[in-house]
Design an enzyme around this catalytic site. Structure first.
Site, short mmCIF file in Angstrom:
data_model
loop_
_atom_site.label_atom_id
_atom_site.label_comp_id
_atom_site.label_asym_id
_atom_site.label_seq_id
_atom_site.Cartn_x
_atom_site.Cartn_y
_atom_site.Cartn_z
N LYS A 1 0.83 -1.21 0.00
CA LYS A 1 0.00 0.00 0.00
C LYS A 1 0.87 1.26 0.00
O LYS A 1 0.67 2.16 -0.81
CB LYS A 1 -0.90 0.01 1.25
CG LYS A 1 -1.54 1.38 1.52
CD LYS A 1 -2.43 1.38 2.74
CE LYS A 1 -1.80 1.86 4.02
NZ LYS A 1 -1.71 3.32 4.19
N ASN A 2 1.82 1.33 0.94
CA ASN A 2 2.53 2.60 1.10
C ASN A 2 3.54 2.85 -0.01
O ASN A 2 4.00 3.99 -0.18
CB ASN A 2 3.17 2.68 2.50
CG ASN A 2 2.09 2.86 3.56
OD1 ASN A 2 0.96 3.25 3.25
ND2 ASN A 2 2.42 2.57 4.81
N CYS B 1 -5.32 8.11 9.02
CA CYS B 1 -5.59 7.61 10.38
C CYS B 1 -5.29 8.68 11.41
O CYS B 1 -4.39 9.50 11.24
CB CYS B 1 -4.71 6.39 10.68
SG CYS B 1 -5.12 4.96 9.68
N ARG C 1 -0.33 15.12 13.25
CA ARG C 1 0.50 14.60 12.16
C ARG C 1 1.00 15.78 11.31
O ARG C 1 0.46 16.09 10.26
CB ARG C 1 -0.29 13.60 11.31
CG ARG C 1 -0.69 12.36 12.09
CD ARG C 1 -1.38 11.33 11.24
NE ARG C 1 -0.48 10.64 10.33
CZ ARG C 1 -0.84 9.62 9.55
NH1 ARG C 1 -2.07 9.18 9.58
NH2 ARG C 1 0.04 9.03 8.76
N ASP D 1 3.44 0.21 12.34
CA ASP D 1 2.22 -0.29 11.70
C ASP D 1 1.93 -1.75 12.03
O ASP D 1 0.93 -2.30 11.58
CB ASP D 1 2.29 -0.10 10.18
CG ASP D 1 2.27 1.38 9.80
OD1 ASP D 1 1.86 2.20 10.63
OD2 ASP D 1 2.65 1.71 8.65
N ARG E 1 -9.07 0.14 3.62
CA ARG E 1 -8.07 1.08 3.10
C ARG E 1 -6.76 0.38 2.77
O ARG E 1 -6.02 0.85 1.90
CB ARG E 1 -7.79 2.18 4.14
CG ARG E 1 -8.92 3.17 4.33
CD ARG E 1 -8.47 4.33 5.19
NE ARG E 1 -7.10 4.67 4.84
CZ ARG E 1 -6.15 4.98 5.72
NH1 ARG E 1 -6.40 5.02 6.99
NH2 ARG E 1 -4.92 5.25 5.31
N1 EPU Z 1 6.69 14.12 11.48
C1 EPU Z 1 6.95 15.44 11.79
N2 EPU Z 1 6.97 16.33 10.75
C2 EPU Z 1 6.74 15.98 9.47
C3 EPU Z 1 6.48 14.63 9.17
C4 EPU Z 1 6.45 13.72 10.20
O1 EPU Z 1 7.15 15.79 12.95
O2 EPU Z 1 6.78 16.86 8.58
C5 EPU Z 1 6.67 13.13 12.57
C6 EPU Z 1 5.31 12.46 12.73
O3 EPU Z 1 4.46 13.22 13.57
C7 EPU Z 1 5.70 11.12 13.33
C8 EPU Z 1 7.05 10.82 12.67
O4 EPU Z 1 7.54 12.07 12.20
O5 EPU Z 1 5.88 11.26 14.71
C9 EPU Z 1 7.03 9.84 11.53
O6 EPU Z 1 6.08 10.23 10.57
P1 EPU Z 1 6.21 9.85 9.02
O7 EPU Z 1 6.28 11.13 8.26
O8 EPU Z 1 7.30 8.87 8.85
O9 EPU Z 1 4.81 9.18 8.74
P2 EPU Z 1 3.94 9.30 7.43
O10 EPU Z 1 4.82 9.42 6.24
O11 EPU Z 1 2.85 10.29 7.62
C10 EPU Z 1 3.98 6.75 6.89
C11 EPU Z 1 2.96 5.68 6.65
C12 EPU Z 1 2.29 5.32 7.97
C13 EPU Z 1 3.35 4.88 8.98
C14 EPU Z 1 4.45 5.94 9.11
C15 EPU Z 1 5.62 5.50 9.97
C16 EPU Z 1 2.23 6.18 4.42
C17 EPU Z 1 1.16 6.68 3.53
N3 EPU Z 1 1.97 6.17 5.72
O12 EPU Z 1 3.26 7.85 7.42
O13 EPU Z 1 1.47 4.21 7.67
O14 EPU Z 1 2.77 4.68 10.25
O15 EPU Z 1 4.97 6.27 7.80
O16 EPU Z 1 6.20 4.36 9.46
O17 EPU Z 1 3.29 5.76 3.96
C18 EPU Z 1 -0.40 2.80 7.81
O18 EPU Z 1 -0.04 2.30 6.73
O19 EPU Z 1 -1.28 2.33 8.54
C19 EPU Z 1 0.24 4.05 8.25
C20 EPU Z 1 -0.27 4.85 9.15
#
Ligand code: EPU
Length: 431
Positions: free
Chosen positions: A25-26, A120, A125, A309, A401
């Site tokens: 998915k990701n 989610c 976030r 995850d 999803r």
């Molecule tokens: N963060 C910041 N600033 C930013 C971006 C992130 O402070 O600009 C913080 C977040 O608050 C969090 C940490 O950094 O504490 C990590 O966030 P990350 O950006 O890595 O998460 P994401 O890219 O929004 C993706 C996956 C999530 C998964 C996370 C961590 C996708 C679409 N989503 O989210 O997947 O939990 O990486 O591995 O790739 C899921 O698939 O169920 C899911 C939630």
């Protein structure tokens, strides 16, 4: 399929047999918007049939992409005649990954207008690191009314981008824009998740010049001509991990096929610590759990750490492991909301902020529960499979999803699970 469907599970049966894992998915939700950069035809295979993908394809069509389904997992996407336009909130509200449209459109058109992303809910976030990266490449960011993020640049210029926090989304988004920036971009403190590497491989197939993906430092020599290509998405390590945990938790015996076992090393190590047997075949693994589980201590973190995850799913297994286990959530502020559901099933969990302490109980019992988010939903299914009696899981649209054909895949493994659409509530008649 209806949004208010529920899963009804008769628990207590070990899962047995084989399951084939779908595309990631990701990775898919990053690679699909990345086709915007091709200005040509991309043929993408191993796309999972999940609602996040459906939404992303709808957004691409809205932007003017011509999309043909070759088969249910393979799409031909022609982005030659795309127009840059505002992506409204109705389209982004259910999909976190809609923020990748910002990087991809900034790269292609030098500007983007995209409503704030949904996804989610596990605390705040932020996307400050994404925006910081775009600004370092020379873009200007402003917010319009209704939380539309507006971004524009006269010319993107390669730069050094150091992330204050390891972020999958920011790493991918900055890569998407940087492939169109003049000169060299160096991303430091980059995320190393398998889907970051998959996206880099896809962009390189399109003509980009990216190296170092999978390490802390990614380098991108930008502004190379980008063209369409054929690409196959990697298997979903989180779906695979979910079935591995389900197999173990039910004391089953399951072969999990179409995986990259290297992506699952942290989970395999922890399952073995709990007394689960895992045989590693490279592109498959076999999970069996003839013996009672022992407790363990889990701390989630960016790859190659234990994936956040898989945290809710693993917590379910620890609920029935002997002794006291601990789970520390190292990525998200608020990812234990689901613990309340497990308490209703007889689990003994104490949550304090990002820390949970779990006393193993002999068994869980079936109960009416709900999926709070995608992975919590997967955990509730595992809890239902493990529990004695009947479990009814509400809000299963969260599960749609990210898990393709979850009911069919589990039924093939011998689970008693069905999807039920509740009868509409009759309006009360007067008199
Ligand atoms: N963060 C910041 N600033 C930013 C971006 C992130 O402070 O600009 C913080 C977040 O608050 C969090 C940490 O950094 O504490 C990590 O966030 P990350 O950006 O890595 O998460 P994401 O890219 O929004 C993706 C996956 C999530 C998964 C996370 C961590 C996708 C679409 N989503 O989210 O997947 O939990 O990486 O591995 O790739 C899921 O698939 O169920 C899911 C939630």
């Amino acid at each position: 399929m209806h949004n208010d469907d529920i899963f009804v599970i008769q628990g207590g049966r070990p899962l047995k047999g084989a399951v084939t894992i779908s595309g990631a998915k990701n990775a898919a939700v990053a690679i699909l918007p990345a086709t915007i950069l091709a200005q040509g035809v991309c043929v993408i295979d191993n796309i999972p049939q999940i609602s996040d993908v459906t939404i992303m394809l709808e957004i691409l069509r809205f932007l003017g992409a011509e999309i043909k389904s070759v088969n249910p997992h393979k799409y031909e996407i022609d982005t030659a005649h795309l127009r840059s336009q505002t992506v409204p909130h109705e389209m982004t509200k259910h999909l976190r990954a809609s923020y990748y449209l910002i990087g991809a459109m900034l790269g292609r058109f030098g500007s983007a207008k995209v409503a704030s992303p949904g996804g989610c809910d596990f605390g705040i976030r932020p996307i400050d690191q994404h925006l910081k990266g775009f600004e370092l490449l020379g873009a200007e960011v402003s917010y319009e009314q209704n939380a539309i993020i507006e971004i524009a640049s006269k010319k993107l210029i390669g730069s050094q981008v150091y992330f204050d926090k390891v972020s999958v989304g920011a790493t991918i988004n900055v890569m998407l824009a940087a492939v169109k920036a003049e000169g060299l971009t160096v991303i430091e403190n980059a995320a190393k998740e398998p889907h970051v590497v998959d996206l880099a491989n896809f962009l390189n197939m399109m003509g980009a010049d990216i190296w170092g993906a999978g390490t802390d430092t990614i380098k991108i020599r930008g502004n190379k001509p980008m063209r369409g290509c054929d690409y196959t998405i990697i298997p979903d390590q989180i779906e695979a991990g979910t079935y591995m945990i389900a197999a173990a938790a039910t004391h089953g015996d399951v072969k999990v096929k179409n995986i990259i076992s290297k992506h699952l090393e942290s989970l395999t190590a922890k399952l073995k610590e709990c007394g689960v047997q895992v045989e590693d075949g490279g592109d498959w693994c076999k999970v069996s759990a003839p013996n009672p589980f022992t407790c363990s201590h889990i701390k989630t973190g960016p790859h190659p750490g234990f994936p956040t995850d898989l945290q809710p799913q693993m917590t379910v297994l620890l609920c029935i492991a002997g002794g006291t286990s601990t789970v520390t959530e190292g990525v998200w502020d608020n990812r234990f909301k689901y613990a309340g559901q497990l308490l209703r099933m007889g689990a003994d969990i104490n949550v304090n902020g990002q820390f949970a302490s779990i006393e193993g109980v002999g068994a869980l019992r079936g109960a009416p529960i709900q999926a709070d988010d995608l992975r919590a939903g997967a955990a509730m299914i595992i809890a239902g499979l493990v529990a004695q009696g009947e479990t009814r899981v509400e809000n299963v649209d969260h599960v749609d999803r990210g898990y393709e054909d979850v009911v069919e895949k589990l039924k093939k493994l011998g689970a008693k699970i069905k999807r039920v659409t509740p009868a509409p509530v009759q309006a009360a008649t007067a008199g």
